[in-house]
Design an enzyme around this catalytic site. Structure first.
Site, short mmCIF file in Angstrom:
data_model
loop_
_atom_site.label_atom_id
_atom_site.label_comp_id
_atom_site.label_asym_id
_atom_site.label_seq_id
_atom_site.Cartn_x
_atom_site.Cartn_y
_atom_site.Cartn_z
N CYS A 129 54.89 53.81 41.60
CA CYS A 129 55.87 54.30 40.64
C CYS A 129 55.31 54.27 39.22
CB CYS A 129 57.14 53.45 40.70
SG CYS A 129 57.88 53.34 42.33
N LYS A 184 48.18 57.05 43.91
CA LYS A 184 46.85 56.87 43.34
C LYS A 184 46.55 55.41 43.07
CE LYS A 184 43.01 58.36 41.42
NZ LYS A 184 41.96 58.94 42.26
#
Length: 608
Positions: free
Chosen positions: A2, A603
């Site tokens: 997030c 990522k």
């Protein structure tokens, strides 16, 4: 994972929040939202899917507040729906959260017994209602957050704003990174420097257990014991150009093509061109002569860089190396010899499992080296020594240029180890350095295979399964190739040591199975050819990546042979990574997937 951003501004902040969230898209997300203080009341706009959906909501229902928080959500607790999207809010407080609250069940049961009604499936709502309950009981916002934080277990970064107070924002960190940005009459909160790049060039990173009270003119930081502390202010240069695709269709394509340049920059940091010697950018606080074993720990693609480095350290320095997946290493209580060396590899420098493994190794008394792309990251700050890669920001979720820059750093470190231990002569070092100096040019040559690979990708895109094979340093690259393909094309792929073919994978070979063989002409080439013959005998479709000599000597007919430039055998993974990445990329483009943000992936994995 997030992404979090917060702004205490002087002008309406909704558009700025969205622009900042766009800079966090690389982290991966499935919904997004913002909340602002409209007068004395909190207002939210949230949307499932990409940020363009949130922008449409804001066009239809604008927000004009000058205090706000924003969030991109990567679902952990609860499905990716608008209802579960952040920010979560009551009439009194709004919150954004990155991480996992481990004791959410017991806290939820406690709150429900006291009459709290929950409206989402998320663990974040527990934090919201803890703070809201404390506010209802008469606590001021700062005290309410302080008391709530004391109840939480897990990994979290949090941002809060409060109804009725236009000059207050609170942030907290326990695990996932959180940065403060300093402006002129404005203050910012963000998951990383990239998020804050358009607003400020001065940031501070909170440390684990820290929480901060922000106003437009101040940042008061407290540690986990409630003591006011100072954290270093750092200048950074995360400009808007860093997230521009230039003329490329995807960030991944851009980053593949940037590799000759950024690998060259990394090489220049680690090699003295005048003397043709390895020259590390920092003095190591240990002598390789005293090291008896190296442990390399990482996750995903970074672990395959470590696997390649294992071959280099063992060959150049005659040092035994163990390569561990960080999520396993951190829990198996591996016996480490005090004074030995542990290397931790992470693009972001925030990978939760790798960070936990680092802390374990430090407690065991070993020397620690971090190979990271973000020198201000937590792993960098907590390691004894930092060896930076110079890849620049990598936006595509599937790592490309960070991987090859990691290999360049590790190759130089392995040569330095071999020289220090007397295993490499001056002549040996010079020869190896010559091989490294050629890598950027050879990578440029490798990029000329793109049209051939683009055609090949049409064949791969028809497949249900793909097998990758390699020997020696090409084995970890086979693992990496399989990972790349399944990450972004969603085609099932597996990588194996070629010698393991007959121990199981050969059962899968038939006329529909493409087999990518990574085989530069080296001392095990003939062994690999025998494995290719086994594939051919069963009708498998061979895709051979080799050099001119290998193409000439291969006695097995291939569907396609991708001829690579001749080069030093030791360092082929850095150059052969290019066609491996291009094959995954073009296959994914044909499949129509979201190349830069593949489904379910993040990522920067800042939680377990």
């Amino acid at each position: 994972m997030c992404g979090i951003v917060g702004i205490l501004g002087r002008e309406p902040v909704a558009e700025q929040l969205v622009d900042s969230l766009k800079r966090l898209e690389y982290r991966g997300y499935d919904s997004a939202g913002v909340a602002t203080l409209e007068g004395r009341h909190l207002e939210r706009r949230r949307a499932e899917g990409k940020l363009k959906n949130l922008e449409k909501r804001l066009e239809a229902e604008p927000l004009k507040g000058t205090t706000g928080i924003g969030h991109t959500r990567w679902a952990t607790h609860g499905k990716p729906t608008v209802n579960n999207a952040h920010p979560h809010a009551t009439e009194r407080v709004a919150v954004v959260h990155n991480g996992i609250i481990e004791n959410f069940r017991e806290l939820r049961e406690e709150l429900e017994k006291n009459g709290t009604v929950f409206h989402t499936e998320t663990d974040t709502e527990i934090v919201l209602h803890l703070v809201d309950d404390l506010l209802t009981r008469g606590n001021k916002p700062v005290e309410a957050v302080k008391l709530a934080l004391a109840r939480l277990r897990g990994a979290f970064a949090l941002g809060f704003i409060f109804a009725g107070d236009n000059d207050l924002m609170i942030g907290a960190r326990n695990g996932p990174p959180l940065a403060i940005g300093y402006g002129d009459g404005e203050m910012y909160l963000g998951s990383d420097a990239i998020a804050l790049g358009p607003f400020t060039d001065t940031i501070s990173y909170l440390e684990d257990g820290d929480w901060v009270v922000l106003t437009r003119n101040s940042a008061t930081i407290f540690d986990k014991d409630g003591h006011a502390v100072q954290r270093e202010k750092i200048k950074h240069a995360a400009s808007t150009s860093l997230v521009d695709k230039a003329n490329y269709r995807h960030f991944m394509a851009k980053e593949i093509h940037e590799q000759p340049e950024v690998v060259g920059h990394t090489l220049a940091r680690y090699v003295d061109m005048a003397t043709e010697r390895v020259s590390l950018p920092v003095k190591l606080p240990f002598d390789f002569k005293n090291i008896q074993r190296i442990n390399i720990t990482a996750c995903g693609t970074a672990s395959y860089a470590g696997f390649v480095a294992k071959y280099w350290f063992e060959r150049f320095a005659r040092l035994p190396v163990e390569v561990d997946v960080a999520s396993e290493f951190r829990y198996r209580e591996a016996p480490l010899r005090k004074g030995d060396l542990a290397i931790f590899i992470s693009q972001s420098g925030e990978t939760a499992d790798t960070l936990a493994a680092l802390r374990y190794a430090k407690a065991e008394g070993v020397h620690t080296v971090a190979v990271v792309n973000v020198p201000t990251s937590t792993i960098a700050r907590e390691s004894e020594t930092v060896l930076p890669t110079l890849a620049g920001p990598e936006i595509g979720v599937a790592s490309t240029k960070a991987f090859t820059c990691q290999l360049m750093v590790l190759a130089n470190l392995a040569i330095a180890a071999g020289k220090a231990r007397g295993e490499l002569s001056d002549e040996d070092e010079t020869k190896l350095v010559h091989g490294l100096v050629e890598i950027p040019r050879l990578m440029s040559d490798a990029l000329t295979t793109e049209l051939q690979i683009e055609k090949l990708a049409r064949e791969i895109a028809k497949s249900r399964d793909v097998l990758y094979l390699g020997r020696g340093t090409s084995f970890p690259l086979a693992l990496e190739g399989a990972l790349k393909l399944k990450e972004i094309s969603y085609i099932h792929a597996e990588g194996y040591a070629a010698g393991e073919l007959k121990h199981g994978p050969i059962a899968l070979i038939d006329e529909t199975m493409p087999v990518v063989v990574i085989a530069p002409y080296d001392r095990v080439f003939e062994k690999t050819v025998s494995n290719m013959q086994e594939v051919a005998a069963r009708g498998g479709k061979i895709i051979l990546m080799t050099d001119a000599k290998g193409a000439e000597e291969a006695t097995v007919e291939s569907l396609v042979t991708i001829v690579m430039p001749d080069m030093a055998a030791a360092f082929t993974p850095m150059v052969y990574a290019v066609p491996v990445q291009l094959l995954a990329y073009h296959t994914a483009v044909i499949m129509g997937t979201d190349v830069d943000q593949p489904r379910n992936l993040a990522k920067s994995v800042t939680v377990e």
